[in-house]
Design a protein around this motif. Structure first.
Motif, PDB file in Angstrom:
ATOM      1  N   ASN A 153      39.743  39.284  34.019  1.00  0.00           N
ATOM      2  CA  ASN A 153      38.279  39.235  34.062  1.00  0.00           C
ATOM      3  C   ASN A 153      37.780  37.875  34.539  1.00  0.00           C
ATOM      4  N   ASN A 156      38.049  37.671  38.215  1.00  0.00           N
ATOM      5  CA  ASN A 156      36.960  38.366  38.901  1.00  0.00           C
ATOM      6  C   ASN A 156      35.710  37.500  38.985  1.00  0.00           C
ATOM      7  N   ARG A 159      36.207  34.678  41.459  1.00  0.00           N
ATOM      8  CA  ARG A 159      36.103  35.180  42.828  1.00  0.00           C
ATOM      9  C   ARG A 159      34.648  35.331  43.249  1.00  0.00           C
ATOM     10  N   TYR A 171      44.609  35.761  38.328  1.00  0.00           N
ATOM     11  CA  TYR A 171      45.225  37.070  38.557  1.00  0.00           C
ATOM     12  C   TYR A 171      46.751  36.983  38.366  1.00  0.00           C
ATOM     13  N   ASN A 187      43.040  43.807  42.014  1.00  0.00           N
ATOM     14  CA  ASN A 187      42.115  42.705  42.248  1.00  0.00           C
ATOM     15  C   ASN A 187      42.741  41.621  43.112  1.00  0.00           C
TER      16      ASN A 187
END
Length: 695
Positions: A153, A156, A159, A171, A187
């Motif tokens: 999370n 994300n 990013r 990641y 992801n």
């Protein structure tokens, strides 16, 4: 505490224990019965409502789950985790404001609740509050360093903040903690694709699919990576697998439309895109895809409406929609409106590299222009920016510094931009040269006349071929200003028809008259909707020079115009331009010079075998020096009566969708002749590769 009316005289705790036991054993009906017994005896009992909510959620009844959780959270001493779970369910329903409120309540009740901070971070992420999201998720990781989901999370959020290096780290940490974490692989695939690592992206997406065969995002990311590699059929195969179990998924329909557009199956692409809009009318991505397909179909006004609709809707594609609308206005020759649209995009997204680059490309800059400083700031961000942004900024700065007469700075940026772009591409210069030699051999002069020819009588196609930036757009604009001619721009139709017809050039030796006819008919079928009743249609895909020897075999009445320009001017113009299409040979000066040599050798071969009534050569410099003479020569070659509108080509209102969009909106000018000499000191590798070829 005994329940006041329980027939079994069980305590609430005992009844709930039985409910949980049944649920954990997969006995949902019995679990629900025990919860209902508790609620009958104690209406509003928070624990029973919470369990019923979890059960409803597990069975896909999100509305009922939220209703139960809302009631559970109203209890005076409801645990913090109940509010945390309500937050996640509200997020899934799109109730972001309520979800954020519930998550904040959860962490206020229990500041050490890992799931509470995690769910708050996700809600804030979806609400676009990325900095707050990052703070929350970093707290989760600090509280529980071994939680793979939290790492994913946080990746994300990083990013979305543009911190791509941090995102990749998180990641990979998630995968180190849980090697079977499909979502993290998916992801990572998306991230790698944005960084230009398309092969690695494909591998990561496939790993995600292997681990979780029904993970929708993994198929979408696989398709996206394949599209980025220009492997559109492979993208469609990935999407076919997704359609098999999610046939109405809007994102899958959008992805299919994108791949089909690249294959120039535009009607099919529009059908998929409109189906996505029908299923998800609030999807900005779906409306944007409709806009782009309509743009490709030449439906400019409808495309502008669709771009505007996409920009109005919430989502991450609003920036693309605003920039796309501005670019389309530029293509349509509405420069003032385009500049206003770029300005509006930058008001909404001040950090947009694509908007800055578009505005820089649309006008001549002066020293001290604020866009230069803004682009320099983007470059300074380094790898915190997506690879595409870094490359785009470098090319835009190269153009900007050339505008203001600072070639040293210009080439510092151009060399780096080309280096970054080249590093993201697979290209083998020697293999390309060998392939072109094989093409010439397949159409050897001594046997060319004996090769089979179709009997197709159509005179509709006119092919303008040559190197990119050699004047192909200028020629198309001149001839398409004639009332009996339409310009279709750079089409992939010929390549696709030839590929459908068999191996090229090896298949030429066994090709029959029927085979040639099928290829020609397939090409005509692709372009006919674009002709709109005109006698001639110009297909100005420069790379069709590769097929110049095949064209008379499959379309005997077609015409071929070879656009030529000074070799160094041509290559310099290629090197300074970030192409939207697949021009892999242009991003290294040595490879660019080598490719030019291969091209000139093949074109010399074609000159020796093609009939002069179907093939002519036009020099860019001759057009500049004698516009009317060369324009009359072109129109006579097309077998059409002269029309003076061809001299006012810059007033032609047609949409121009190439890198030369700005130049063809101006009358003929001579400043591009011999332009390379101003930059000779920066072109050493190119000049060495070209040898004595500086014509």
């Amino acid at each position: 505490m005994p329940s006041p009316s329980s027939p079994d005289q069980l305590t609430v705790h005992e009844a709930l224990t039985r409910a949980h036991a049944h649920w954990n054993a997969g006995q949902a009906d019995q679990a629900e019965q025990w919860c209902q017994r508790v609620l009958a005896a104690w209406p509003g009992q928070a624990d029973a409502l919470h369990l019923l909510g979890l059960m409803a959620h597990a069975y896909g009844n999100l509305d009922l789950a939220i209703s139960h959780l809302r009631q559970a959270c109203q209890a005076p001493r409801a645990p913090a985790v109940y509010s945390s779970n309500l937050a996640e369910m509200c997020r899934q329903k799109g109730l972001l404001a309520e979800g954020e409120e519930a998550a904040r309540r959860a962490v206020a009740l229990d500041p050490a609740l890992e799931s509470g901070w995690n769910n708050l971070g996700i809600v804030l992420q979806e609400a676009g509050k990325f900095e707050e999201s990052r703070t929350c998720l970093e707290r989760v990781v600090a509280l529980r360093p071994d939680w793979a989901e939290a790492r994913n999370n946080l990746g994300n959020t990083c990013r979305r903040l543009g911190h791509l290096d941090l995102a990749e780290t998180h990641y990979r940490q998630a995968l180190a903690l849980n090697p079977d974490y499909a979502e993290a692989y998916s992801n990572l695939a998306f991230l790698l694709s944005t960084q230009g690592q398309h092969d690695a992206a494909v591998r990561a997406a496939q790993q995600a699919i292997d681990l979780s065969p029904r993970l929708v995002d993994a198929y979408l990311n696989l398709a996206d990576a394949q599209i980025s590699r220009h492997r559109y059929e492979a993208a469609l195969r990935a999407l076919d697998m997704l359609h098999a179990f999610a046939p109405q998924h809007p994102a899958a329909l959008v992805a299919s439309a994108k791949a089909l557009r690249q294959l120039e199956r535009l009607d099919d692409a529009l059908g998929f895109a409109r189906q996505a809009v029908a299923l998800a009318p609030s999807s900005a991505e779906a409306h944007l895809t409709v806009a782009v397909v309509l743009q490709s179909l030449g439906h400019t006004d409808d495309a502008l409406v669709a771009f505007a609709k996409a920009a109005e809707l919430p989502g991450a594609v609003a920036q693309d929609a605003l920039v796309g609308r501005a670019s389309l206005l530029m293509e349509a020759g509405r420069k003032d409106a385009a500049l206003a649209a770029f300005a509006h995009a930058l008001e909404v997204f001040p950090d947009s590299v694509s908007a800055l680059a578009g505005r820089v490309d649309a006008r001549k800059l002066q020293p001290g222009d604020a866009d230069i400083a803004a682009l320099e700031a983007c470059v300074e961000d380094g790898e915190r920016r997506a690879l595409t942004d870094r490359i785009t900024a470098r090319f835009a700065l190269g153009k900007a510094y050339m505008d203001i007469g600072e070639p040293v700075r210009a080439f510092a940026h151009l060399d780096e931009g080309n280096r970054l772009k080249r590093a993201s591409l697979d290209y083998d210069s020697a293999a390309t040269g060998q392939w072109m030699a094989c093409i010439a051999q397949a159409f050897a002069a001594e046997r060319y006349a004996a090769l089979p020819r179709a009997t197709e009588p159509s005179e509709l196609p006119v092919f303008v071929v040559g190197m990119p930036r050699s004047g192909t757009t200028l020629i198309e604009q001149i001839v398409s200003s004639h009332p009996q001619v339409t310009g279709a721009g750079e089409l992939s139709a010929l390549r696709l028809s030839i590929e459908n017809g068999g191996h090229f050039p090896d298949g030429v030796s066994t090709m029959t008259v029927e085979d040639a006819g099928r290829i020609g008919q397939d090409y005509l079928r692709r372009i006919m909707p674009l002709a709109r009743g005109h006698a001639r249609l110009v297909d100005k895909m420069p790379a069709n020079f590769l097929y110049a020897g095949l064209i008379p075999l499959i379309l005997p009445r077609a015409r071929i115009i070879h656009a030529r320009r000074n070799a160094v001017d041509t290559c310099l113009s290629c090197y300074t331009k970030l192409f939207g299409g697949d021009q892999r040979f242009t991003y290294n000066q040595t490879e660019l010079g080598q490719f030019y040599g291969y091209y000139r050798k093949l074109m010399a071969h074609w000159c020796g075998v093609l009939s002069p009534d179907r093939f002519i050569e036009i020099d860019y410099e001759s057009v500049v020096d004698d516009l009317e003479g060369e324009a009359r020569r072109l129109i006579d070659f097309l077998g059409l009566p002269w029309d003076a509108a061809c001299l006012n080509f810059h007033d032609n209102p047609r949409v121009v969708r190439t890198a030369s969009v700005n130049q063809v909106r101006q009358p003929i000018y001579r400043t591009s002749k011999g332009r390379w000499r101003e930059y000779e000191d920066h072109l050493g590798p190119l000049l060495a590769a070209l040898g004595g070829e500086v014509r």
